[in-house]
Design a protein around this motif. Structure first.
Motif, PDB file in Angstrom:
ATOM      1  N   CYS A 189       0.835  -1.197   0.000  1.00  0.00           N
ATOM      2  CA  CYS A 189       0.000   0.000   0.000  1.00  0.00           C
ATOM      3  C   CYS A 189       0.874   1.254   0.000  1.00  0.00           C
ATOM      4  N   GLY A 190       0.924   1.925  -1.132  1.00  0.00           N
ATOM      5  CA  GLY A 190       1.739   3.130  -1.238  1.00  0.00           C
ATOM      6  C   GLY A 190       1.199   4.262  -0.383  1.00  0.00           C
ATOM      7  N   SER A 191      -0.135   4.368  -0.304  1.00  0.00           N
ATOM      8  CA  SER A 191      -0.725   5.423   0.517  1.00  0.00           C
ATOM      9  C   SER A 191      -0.382   5.216   1.981  1.00  0.00           C
ATOM     10  N   GLY A 192      -0.462   3.962   2.431  1.00  0.00           N
ATOM     11  CA  GLY A 192      -0.155   3.678   3.817  1.00  0.00           C
ATOM     12  C   GLY A 192       1.316   3.806   4.140  1.00  0.00           C
ATOM     13  N   ILE A 193       2.161   3.147   3.353  1.00  0.00           N
ATOM     14  CA  ILE A 193       3.584   3.082   3.687  1.00  0.00           C
ATOM     15  C   ILE A 193       4.308   4.362   3.255  1.00  0.00           C
ATOM     16  N   ALA A 194       4.309   4.648   1.937  1.00  0.00           N
ATOM     17  CA  ALA A 194       5.008   5.853   1.464  1.00  0.00           C
ATOM     18  C   ALA A 194       4.338   7.111   2.001  1.00  0.00           C
ATOM     19  N   GLY A 195       3.001   7.155   1.926  1.00  0.00           N
ATOM     20  CA  GLY A 195       2.279   8.318   2.438  1.00  0.00           C
ATOM     21  C   GLY A 195       2.452   8.483   3.936  1.00  0.00           C
ATOM     22  N   GLY A 196       2.457   7.366   4.671  1.00  0.00           N
ATOM     23  CA  GLY A 196       2.660   7.420   6.117  1.00  0.00           C
ATOM     24  C   GLY A 196       4.045   7.912   6.494  1.00  0.00           C
ATOM     25  N   VAL A 197       5.053   7.439   5.751  1.00  0.00           N
ATOM     26  CA  VAL A 197       6.424   7.901   5.998  1.00  0.00           C
ATOM     27  C   VAL A 197       6.550   9.390   5.701  1.00  0.00           C
ATOM     28  N   GLY A 198       5.952   9.820   4.580  1.00  0.00           N
ATOM     29  CA  GLY A 198       5.995  11.240   4.244  1.00  0.00           C
ATOM     30  C   GLY A 198       5.308  12.092   5.286  1.00  0.00           C
ATOM     31  N   ALA A 199       4.116  11.662   5.720  1.00  0.00           N
ATOM     32  CA  ALA A 199       3.383  12.396   6.746  1.00  0.00           C
ATOM     33  C   ALA A 199       4.186  12.488   8.037  1.00  0.00           C
ATOM     34  N   ASN A 200       4.773  11.377   8.416  1.00  0.00           N
ATOM     35  CA  ASN A 200       5.593  11.356   9.638  1.00  0.00           C
ATOM     36  C   ASN A 200       6.714  12.389   9.575  1.00  0.00           C
ATOM     37  N   SER A 201       7.370  12.481   8.420  1.00  0.00           N
ATOM     38  CA  SER A 201       8.477  13.431   8.274  1.00  0.00           C
ATOM     39  C   SER A 201       7.976  14.868   8.371  1.00  0.00           C
ATOM     40  N   GLY A 202       6.817  15.143   7.715  1.00  0.00           N
ATOM     41  CA  GLY A 202       6.249  16.481   7.799  1.00  0.00           C
ATOM     42  C   GLY A 202       5.820  16.841   9.208  1.00  0.00           C
ATOM     43  N   ILE A 203       5.270  15.869   9.929  1.00  0.00           N
ATOM     44  CA  ILE A 203       4.861  16.100  11.317  1.00  0.00           C
ATOM     45  C   ILE A 203       6.061  16.455  12.186  1.00  0.00           C
ATOM     46  N   ILE A 204       7.129  15.712  12.033  1.00  0.00           N
ATOM     47  CA  ILE A 204       8.335  15.985  12.822  1.00  0.00           C
ATOM     48  C   ILE A 204       8.892  17.361  12.487  1.00  0.00           C
ATOM     49  N   TYR A 205       8.851  17.729  11.206  1.00  0.00           N
ATOM     50  CA  TYR A 205       9.311  19.060  10.814  1.00  0.00           C
ATOM     51  C   TYR A 205       8.495  20.139  11.515  1.00  0.00           C
ATOM     52  N   LEU A 206       7.169  19.979  11.539  1.00  0.00           N
ATOM     53  CA  LEU A 206       6.303  20.959  12.207  1.00  0.00           C
ATOM     54  C   LEU A 206       6.612  21.055  13.696  1.00  0.00           C
ATOM     55  N   MET A 207       7.058  19.949  14.278  1.00  0.00           N
ATOM     56  CA  MET A 207       7.353  19.920  15.711  1.00  0.00           C
ATOM     57  C   MET A 207       8.760  20.421  16.027  1.00  0.00           C
ATOM     58  N   GLY A 208       9.467  20.864  14.979  1.00  0.00           N
ATOM     59  CA  GLY A 208      10.810  21.394  15.176  1.00  0.00           C
ATOM     60  C   GLY A 208      11.886  20.345  15.258  1.00  0.00           C
ATOM     61  N   GLY A 209      11.607  19.151  14.739  1.00  0.00           N
ATOM     62  CA  GLY A 209      12.566  18.054  14.811  1.00  0.00           C
ATOM     63  C   GLY A 209      13.768  18.242  13.902  1.00  0.00           C
ATOM     64  N   SER A 210      14.829  17.561  14.226  1.00  0.00           N
ATOM     65  CA  SER A 210      16.079  17.610  13.463  1.00  0.00           C
ATOM     66  C   SER A 210      16.058  16.576  12.346  1.00  0.00           C
ATOM     67  N   LEU A 211      17.050  16.637  11.469  1.00  0.00           N
ATOM     68  CA  LEU A 211      17.192  15.626  10.422  1.00  0.00           C
ATOM     69  C   LEU A 211      17.337  14.239  11.030  1.00  0.00           C
ATOM     70  N   GLU A 212      18.095  14.127  12.095  1.00  0.00           N
ATOM     71  CA  GLU A 212      18.297  12.834  12.745  1.00  0.00           C
ATOM     72  C   GLU A 212      16.974  12.300  13.292  1.00  0.00           C
ATOM     73  N   GLN A 213      16.144  13.183  13.829  1.00  0.00           N
ATOM     74  CA  GLN A 213      14.850  12.746  14.344  1.00  0.00           C
ATOM     75  C   GLN A 213      13.902  12.357  13.210  1.00  0.00           C
ATOM     76  N   ILE A 214      14.009  13.028  12.070  1.00  0.00           N
ATOM     77  CA  ILE A 214      13.218  12.630  10.899  1.00  0.00           C
ATOM     78  C   ILE A 214      13.621  11.227  10.461  1.00  0.00           C
ATOM     79  N   LYS A 215      14.910  10.937  10.485  1.00  0.00           N
ATOM     80  CA  LYS A 215      15.370   9.586  10.138  1.00  0.00           C
ATOM     81  C   LYS A 215      14.853   8.562  11.137  1.00  0.00           C
ATOM     82  N   HIS A 216      14.850   8.911  12.419  1.00  0.00           N
ATOM     83  CA  HIS A 216      14.263   8.016  13.424  1.00  0.00           C
ATOM     84  C   HIS A 216      12.793   7.754  13.092  1.00  0.00           C
ATOM     85  N   GLY A 217      12.086   8.815  12.718  1.00  0.00           N
ATOM     86  CA  GLY A 217      10.664   8.686  12.419  1.00  0.00           C
ATOM     87  C   GLY A 217      10.404   7.769  11.238  1.00  0.00           C
TER      88      GLY A 217
END
Length: 429
Positions: A313-341
């Motif tokens: 499921c591209g929407s679930g997996i790729a879309g979920g990963v993308g959403a997670n990265s955007g969420i972390i960015y909004l929360m002020g996360g670092s590149l390393e934290q985006i990779k963790h996400g």
């Protein structure tokens, strides 16, 4: 050197309706425009993934589902220049003509034996002529046009497609580090077009929350009642807003969505969690635009390895990963934290299969959004799995590449099995 702005503009485009049946309508329209006479029959030769993703989904403005009405509409709507927005402005007269084609049994659909995951061949016949249009690899990538057996030159606007294949070798060599640097440093004015997509996707989300679309996943999550176990917290508002957009889209809402990497549901999955969270956090437009650029680019990056159409499921997996990265960015996360996400999200969602486009996509998207929020929470606390954990490798790029290996080696027969299960229900085409 890769121009990631060009990638965004190619991969983030509007569409009305699910992209697989709409691509079928587009192909049929291309061929119908060539015969220019009353149609006597239509033959479709489709890859399994196209059939799987077009069988159960609502077609905008029709109140009907699936391939027959999409193909028949393509035969009567001669607006191929609109590509994935071909059904915009659909009239009742056009719908009536399309249903006449179905009632007269002028349409035949066959499974095409092809290694190409995305393949649509439309042959339209009239009393005097036959025309053929073939789309492959991507939803608007026309590779062949012919009339009466004579191949035609492809006009440039039809040969081009969103996310052109020529970009692949460079685009997908870009690291997460490169994507993050681009998002941080690109001029805000260059990203403002993403805000137009945000307005579009938020509008269909609001429509899904108002109406009784599909399974009403998003609407029921927010509806306060004795049988609702969900609260009214930030996470549930984000999940509900995202699921509601898919509810509406999969049930045939005529409202357009901004797609990502060829899929409206992917566009919904990777953008709406970011859009809704930014609204709840009162983030400014620039922060939202940069977060959307990140979520879209990472979705495109992951989607390359999963495949344009896939047993995953591209929407679930790729879309979920993308959403997670955007969420972390909004929360002020670092590149390393985006990779963790990303590691957390893949660890959670890597086994989610695609069993076609239909109302239950909203369930999968709600699950992915929940996982993205959970993964972001862990990432902001600097928690992620290690290379001792399943498909996770130490380097996040290796983990992403494992999705390609999972598809190609582990799930080679999965698409066929899923399609056979779906076809066993009876007459679905």
């Amino acid at each position: 050197m890769v121009n990631l702005l060009d990638v965004l503009k190619k991969e983030v485009v509007p569409a009305e309706g699910c992209t697989e049946p709409i691509a079928v309508a587009y192909a049929v329209s291309l061929a119908a425009e060539l015969v220019q006479e009353e149609i006597t029959s239509i033959q479709l030769f489709l890859s399994g993934n196209i059939i799987k993703n077009a069988m159960g989904v609502g077609i905008p403005g029709t109140g009907q589902n699936g391939l027959p009405i999409a193909a028949a509409l393509g035969a009567v709507i001669h607006r191929s220049h609109k590509k994935l927005e071909i059904l915009s402005g659909l009239s009742q007269a056009e719908l009536s003509k399309a249903n006449e084609i179905i009632d007269r049994k002028l349409l035949e659909v066959e499974l095409k034996n092809t290694p190409e995951k995305l393949y649509i061949e439309a042959r339209v016949h009239s009393e005097s002529h036959t025309a053929t249009a073939i789309i492959a690899k991507e939803h608007t990538h026309v590779i062949f046009l012919a009339k009466d057996g004579i191949a035609l030159d492809l006009p440039k606007d039809k040969a081009d497609c969103e996310g052109s294949e020529e970009l692949d070798p460079e685009v997908y060599a870009v690291s997460l580090d490169g994507i993050f640097e681009f998002v941080r440093t690109v001029d805000f004015s260059s990203l403002q077009f993403l805000l137009e997509g945000a307005v579009m996707n938020k509008a269909i989300s609001d429509e899904g929350l108002r109406g009784d679309y599909g399974l009403q996943v998003g609407k029921k999550m927010l509806q306060q009642s004795a049988v609702n176990l969900f609260g009214n917290d930030v996470a549930n508002k984000v999940i509900a807003a995202t699921a509601a957009a898919s509810d509406a889209r999969m049930d045939g809402s005529a409202m357009p969505v901004m797609t990502t990497a060829g899929s409206g549901n992917q566009g919904i999955a990777c953008t709406l969690p970011v859009i809704e969270l930014a609204r709840l956090m009162n983030k400014d437009e620039e922060t939202l635009a940069r977060a959307l650029a990140l979520s879209n680019l990472i979705t495109v990056h992951v989607k390359h390895y999963i495949g344009r159409l896939s047993p995953l499921c591209g929407s679930g997996i790729a879309g979920g990963v993308g959403a997670n990265s955007g969420i972390i960015y909004l929360m002020g996360g670092s590149l390393e934290q985006i990779k963790h996400g990303i590691q957390n999200t893949i660890a959670s969602l890597s086994g989610m299969i695609c069993d076609g486009a239909k109302s239950t996509c909203a369930l999968k998207i709600s699950t992915a959004t929940n996982a993205a929020i959970q993964a972001a929470t862990l990432a902001m606390n600097n928690i992620s799995p290690t290379d001792r954990d399943g498909v996770i490798f130490e380097e996040v790029e290796d983990t992403i590449r494992n999705m390609e290996r999972l598809v190609q080696e582990g799930l080679a027969a999965t698409d066929t099995t899923i399609l056979n299960i779906m076809l066993s229900k009876g007459e679905v085409m």
